[in-house]
Design a protein around this motif. Structure first.
Motif, PDB file in Angstrom:
ATOM      1  N   ARG A 154      -1.614   6.509   4.765  1.00 35.77           N
ATOM      2  CA  ARG A 154      -0.358   5.883   4.950  1.00 35.77           C
ATOM      3  C   ARG A 154      -0.236   4.230   5.040  1.00 35.77           C
ATOM      4  N   ALA A 174       8.104   5.251   5.267  1.00 39.97           N
ATOM      5  CA  ALA A 174       7.079   5.659   4.893  1.00 39.97           C
ATOM      6  C   ALA A 174       8.040   6.487   3.577  1.00 39.97           C
ATOM      7  N   MET A 198       3.595   2.259  -1.152  1.00 45.31           N
ATOM      8  CA  MET A 198       3.239   3.775  -1.373  1.00 45.31           C
ATOM      9  C   MET A 198       2.696   4.375  -2.533  1.00 45.31           C
ATOM     10  N   LEU A 219       0.919   9.564  -1.290  1.00 44.53           N
ATOM     11  CA  LEU A 219       1.137   9.694   0.279  1.00 44.53           C
ATOM     12  C   LEU A 219       2.773   9.671   0.373  1.00 44.53           C
TER      13      LEU A 219
END
Length: 366
Positions: A227, A237, A243, A247
């Motif tokens: 990640r 995140a 991304m 993940l």
């Protein structure tokens, strides 16, 4: 003129406030003596004793403040208390004075009532201003202003990145001077007021010796490594452009979160905290890993010879909850110079004595 003060502390943490005060005392020729300190956590107390000049197992009391015999504590001339911020934090439940920790400021008021120090320095998070619509902050300021013989207070929202701290950490500091003490404290002017002058994360973390204490690297799971490899510096995140769906963390409204947020090497760090679980530990911009506790301590401006005592997670909490010594240094230096009658660059306080903003405010941190 050589000034002599004995310092007492409640909610002392590992000693960030005390270290800043002692550094300021040395620079200004002030004789500052450790009197006593209190914290409830054994490892935190051990850290304070190991690093703060004059601190001993007898003078640093490991005890819940609610059972501390404040009346029996020795005389002090100065007092510092960073009363618990949990219930005022912008990222917490913000329960304010109705929470478990919110009312604990009153024990600082009891010290002012009983010992009547010449001055005090109190610290809390920026979210205190908005707790319960601002009523909690006003109540706290009224209580400390009217404690004992009464105090002239100067509340100010300090942006520590403006004082050379490599971190966007914004904290309310209230400096109080006893009414009968004929000095005038003013807010010290920022030393790094322009963004181009701010200390970056890469500058802060450069050259850490391999033998520095508290520098153990935390192992990351393969999922966390994967990640982080998809998160660019400064991203988290939720907003990482690269991304993968596999993940990505899909939590509605969390795009500004610090979860798995990687530092940007050319900017100050975001706020280092001591609470929270996975994904909140602060993450290196170039390596797919969490910061070490020494790296966090660097961002908090603790010197490399300041060794934290305790297990790794406990040390992380100590570092994150501490007042950055460099930030405290500038405030105490201004206070000691005020007592000496020595002028220094100042700015107007951005909060009034009743807690109302008198300049634009910014909500950015925990």
């Amino acid at each position: 003129m050589t000034l002599r003060f004995t310092l007492g502390e409640l909610f002392s943490g590992p000693g960030g406030m005390a270290l800043g005060a002692h550094l300021a005392a040395r620079e200004t020729g002030t004789a500052l003596k450790h009197g006593w300190a209190n914290d409830y956590d054994e490892s935190t107390v051990a850290t304070y004793i190991a690093n703060i000049e004059g601190a001993t197992a007898k003078s640093v009391i490991c005890q819940d403040v609610r059972s501390l015999d404040i009346d029996s504590l020795p005389h002090i001339d100065g007092f510092a208390f960073g009363f618990p911020c949990n219930d005022y934090s912008l990222v917490g439940e913000n329960r304010g004075l109705k929470g478990e920790f919110g009312p604990l400021f009153s024990y600082g008021v009891r010290v002012l009532e009983r010992h009547e120090p010449e001055w005090f320095v109190a610290e809390n998070v920026s979210g205190l201003r908005s707790s319960n619509g601002g009523d909690d902050f006003k109540l706290i300021l009224d209580a400390i202003r009217n404690a004992g013989p009464g105090y002239r207070i100067t509340p100010h929202l300090y942006r520590f990145e403006d004082y050379g701290v490599p971190q966007r950490r914004h904290r309310i500091i209230v400096v109080g001077v006893r009414e009968d003490v004929p000095i005038n404290f003013e807010v010290p002017a920022p030393t790094h007021p322009d963004r181009s002058q701010w200390t970056s994360a890469s500058e802060a973390l450069a050259g850490i010796p391999a033998t520095a204490p508290n520098h153990e690297i935390t192992r990351q799971s393969s999922t966390v490594v994967r990640r982080l490899e998809l998160i660019d510096p400064g991203e988290n995140a939720f907003n990482a452009k690269r991304m993968s769906d596999e993940l990505r963390l899909n939590v509605k409204g969390a795009t500004l979160s610090q979860i798995y947020k990687r530092l940007h090497p050319d900017r100050p760090s975001y706020t280092i905290t001591g609470s929270g679980g996975g994904g909140t530990h602060g993450y290196h911009w170039a390596e797919p890993r969490a910061l070490t506790n020494r790296e966090r301590a660097r961002i908090q401006t603790f010197p490399d010879d300041f060794e934290f005592i305790g297990r790794k997670e406990n040390v992380r909490r100590q570092v994150g909850m501490a007042v950055p010594p460099q930030g405290a240094f500038h405030i105490f230096r201004a206070l000691f110079r005020s007592f000496q009658g020595v002028s220094y660059p100042t700015i107007p306080a951005n909060l009034s004595a009743d807690g109302m903003p008198v300049a634009p405010q910014e909500e950015v941190d925990a």
